[in-house]
Structure formats: structure tokens, C-alpha cells
Design a protein around this motif. Structure first.
Motif, PDB file in Angstrom:
ATOM      1  N   ALA A  65       0.815  -1.211   0.000  1.00  0.00           N
ATOM      2  CA  ALA A  65       0.000   0.000   0.000  1.00  0.00           C
ATOM      3  C   ALA A  65       0.848   1.261   0.000  1.00  0.00           C
ATOM      4  O   ALA A  65       0.551   2.225  -0.714  1.00  0.00           O
ATOM      5  N   ASP A  91       4.025  -0.776   4.321  1.00  0.00           N
ATOM      6  CA  ASP A  91       2.631  -1.109   4.628  1.00  0.00           C
ATOM      7  C   ASP A  91       2.109  -2.090   3.586  1.00  0.00           C
ATOM      8  O   ASP A  91       2.035  -1.760   2.399  1.00  0.00           O
ATOM      9  N   LEU A 120      -1.116  -4.399   2.528  1.00  0.00           N
ATOM     10  CA  LEU A 120      -2.550  -4.614   2.729  1.00  0.00           C
ATOM     11  C   LEU A 120      -2.900  -6.046   2.333  1.00  0.00           C
ATOM     12  O   LEU A 120      -2.703  -6.447   1.183  1.00  0.00           O
ATOM     13  N   GLU A 149      -9.673  -7.219   6.214  1.00  0.00           N
ATOM     14  CA  GLU A 149      -8.392  -6.835   5.655  1.00  0.00           C
ATOM     15  C   GLU A 149      -7.556  -6.171   6.745  1.00  0.00           C
ATOM     16  O   GLU A 149      -8.080  -5.521   7.639  1.00  0.00           O
ATOM     17  N   GLU A 150      -6.268  -6.385   6.668  1.00  0.00           N
ATOM     18  CA  GLU A 150      -5.346  -5.852   7.655  1.00  0.00           C
ATOM     19  C   GLU A 150      -4.159  -5.211   6.933  1.00  0.00           C
ATOM     20  O   GLU A 150      -3.711  -5.701   5.898  1.00  0.00           O
ATOM     21  N   THR A 151      -3.671  -4.108   7.505  1.00  0.00           N
ATOM     22  CA  THR A 151      -2.432  -3.506   7.015  1.00  0.00           C
ATOM     23  C   THR A 151      -1.304  -3.944   7.941  1.00  0.00           C
ATOM     24  O   THR A 151      -1.274  -3.571   9.118  1.00  0.00           O
ATOM     25  N   LYS A 159       2.554  -3.914   8.952  1.00  0.00           N
ATOM     26  CA  LYS A 159       3.715  -3.039   8.812  1.00  0.00           C
ATOM     27  C   LYS A 159       4.998  -3.853   8.954  1.00  0.00           C
ATOM     28  O   LYS A 159       5.158  -4.605   9.914  1.00  0.00           O
TER      29      LYS A 159
END
Length: 330
Positions: A56, A73, A75, A116-118, A120
Motif C-alpha cells: 500500500a 505497509d 494490505l 483486511e489488515e495492514t 507493517k
């Protein structure tokens, strides 16, 4: 029982067996069909599928002369009705096919069902490690990079899957600007307080522009500190370019002794300067150190009548007279 009855009994028995087979076959087909329909319904209802992932954004929260902190990041979308664990994250950063950094992040978390998850991925590039490995990577340069990430997830029905990602970009290897004090202009001169303007030259040694936002500094003349301050000054220093700025400062000449006398006589005096500049760059904000050791500068008196610099003899005599008078306590 007549003989005509026997065939009838036999025929009835065979017929019953045939009918039983047909009934059983039909029942099994129906069960198979039912199971197949149920399976399709379950598959349609549950809807297991492969997760997807994409880079992302890439952040550079900190860049200085020692290191670059990079946060990637990623996604990840999970279309399944159950959470899926993110088993491992395997990453590699290379430049022109040469490895700069690699690593593994185990047990990176869980992606929620139908969510959905971002995620890191923090990475730190140590410039000394890079420069010691590759001699051609110089301070002040911009190098291309390629980021490769493998996300390993565990998905019901499918099992373990690897989601490969790739991203390219550029990253700087910063170099501190060079600073020189070209001259000092007097605004007001007295033994108790002298107000002057320092004329500084800043040279950008990088292959990218610097947008100067602020400067904090401390100045020493002949190993005597004449003060420190912070100055907000907007200026653009182009890549491999030079910019000139003026800094007001006040000090007490009586603290300098013979050093001031040397400056008045035109011999110049040694100075040192240390501080930091806050700059904007195409890669984000940076705070870079500035320093100058063993420099030499001269005093330049400011004339209100707009005369040439060569016509400052009278002013110099006055300042020299003030110095001599003070020394003799007259």
C-alpha cells in the motif's frame, strides 16, 4: 402345487432382486447427488478463497547520516469466513541485483475473517554496512532499490500459501552540508554588547534538493563561545548547489582579548561552528548536522552611508581606538 407355479416363484424372486438392486442404486445416486448439492451449497455459503496482498505504501520515518528507517505497509485481504494466520514474512532489499538487507519476521499475526489488515514491515538500513560492502555507493548519492516480500499464510482447504510482492524505488545516502562563515558584519559595536550578522555559505553535497526550514547553531571565535540560537529560515539549496544565509548574533567583545585585536587588524581569527539544519527532501524531512572546525573569518564593518568596503579605514580606527582605550582603562 402345479408345475406351472415354479417358474412363477423363480421369476418373482429374480424380479425382487432386480428391483432391490434398482432401488439401492437409485438410493445411492440420490445420496451422492444430495451430498454433491450440499457440498456445492457449503462451498457457495462458506466461500473459501485465496487471500490477496499488495504494497500500500512505503514510509521513511527517519533518515539521517547513519541510517534509514523504512516501514512497508502491506494490505492483506482475507475472503474466508475464518481467520487465517500470517505464519512468516520473508523480505529482501537489493540494489542493482546486490543484496542490501534481508530478514524474516515469524508469527506476524492473524488476518480477520472477511476482513483486511495492514501489516507493517519495519526495516532499517545501516549506511556504514552498505558502504563497507559496496565501495561504489557514495554519501550524497541516490540508489535504486527493489523490495521483495513473501507472505506465508495458512488457509483452510488450500493449506500454506506464499503471496509474493515486489516494489521498486529510490533511497538516498545523505551527506551533511558543508558550512563556511564568509564574513561578519557589525550592526552595533560596544564593549558590553556587539550585534553582528554572520554571513554563512551552505553547500549541498547531495544529489537531491534540500529545503531549509530551520537552523540551530553555536559559534566559537578563538575558542570562546559567542552564543547560540535557533533561526527559522526558508531557503532552497539545489542538489550540489550553494546557498547564502545571514544569521544575527550578539556577543561581548571584552571577552575575546587579543583575538578581537587580531580581527580588527585584519588578520582574521579562527572560528568553529556546530549545529543542525532541518530540511525537506523528496524522501521526507531530515535533520542534518553542520559543523566547521578550524575556519578563519574577518570582521567587516557596516557603513550607514553606503560607502565601499575599502573606505572603512576611519571606522577601523575608531574601533581600534575603543579597544586601545579600554585596554588602558581610560
Amino acid at each position: 402345487m402345479s408345475s406351472s407355479d415354479k417358474p412363477e416363484l423363480v421369476e418373482r424372486d429374480v424380479k425382487d432382486k432386480v428391483d432391490d438392486k434398482e432401488d439401492n442404486s437409485g438410493f445411492i445416486d440420490k445420496v451422492k447427488g444430495f451430498i454433491h448439492d450440499i457440498g456445492e451449497k457449503i462451498e457457495e455459503t462458506i466461500g473459501f478463497g485465496k487471500p490477496t496482498a499488495d504494497v500500500a505504501e512505503i514510509h521513511l520515518p527517519c533518515i539521517n547520516l547513519e541510517k534509514a528507517e523504512i516501514v512497508v505497509d502491506v494490505l492483506i485481504k482475507n475472503p474466508n469466513p475464518v481467520p487465517i494466520p500470517l505464519v512468516d514474512i520473508d523480505y529482501l532489499i537489493e540494489s542493482d541485483g546486490r543484496k542490501l538487507l534481508s530478514g524474516l519476521i515469524p508469527d506476524a499475526g492473524t488476518i480477520h475473517a472477511h476482513g483486511e489488515e495492514t501489516v507493517k514491515i519495519p526495516v532499517t538500513l545501516i549506511y556504514d554496512d552498505i558502504k563497507s560492502t559496496y565501495d561504489d555507493i557514495k554519501p550524497g548519492s541516490i540508489i535504486p532499490y527493489r523490495l521483495k516480500v513473501d507472505l506465508i499464510v495458512d488457509v483452510p482447504v488450500f493449506g500454506r500459501l506464499t503471496l509474493p510482492l515486489e516494489k521498486t524505488g529510490e533511497i538516498p545516502i545523505p551527506y551533511k552540508p558543508d558550512i563556511d562563515m564568509e564574513k561578519i558584519h557589525f550592526e552595533r559595536f560596544s564593549w558590553e554588547e556587539t550585534i553582528a550578522v554572520l554571513h554563512l555559505k551552505l553547500e549541498n553535497m547531495n544529489d537531491f534538493d534540500l529545503g531549509l526550514n530551520a537552523l540551530d547553531y553555536e559559534v566559537w571565535l578563538s575558542e570562546v563561545s559567542i552564543g547560540s540560537a535557533e533561526l527559522e529560515k526558508s531557503a532552497k539549496i539545489g542538489k550540489n548547489g550553494i546557498s547564502y544565509i545571514e544569521i544575527p548574533i550578539s556577543f561581548r567583545p571584552k571577552d575575546f582579548g587579543s583575538a578581537l585585536w587580531d580581527m580588527i587588524r585584519g588578520k582574521g581569527t579562527g572560528y568553529s561552528m556546530k549545529g543542525h539544519i532541518n530540511v525537506d527532501t523528496p524522501f521526507g524531512a531530515m535533520k542534518l548536522p553542520i559543523s566547521k572546525e578550524g575556519g578563519t573569518t574577518r570582521l567587516k564593518k557596516n557603513r550607514e552611508d553606503g560607502g565601499d568596503d575599502d573606505d572603512d579605514d576611519d571606522d577601523e580606527k575608531k574601533v581600534r581606538g575603543m579597544f586601545e582605550c579600554k585596554s588602558k582603562l581610560c
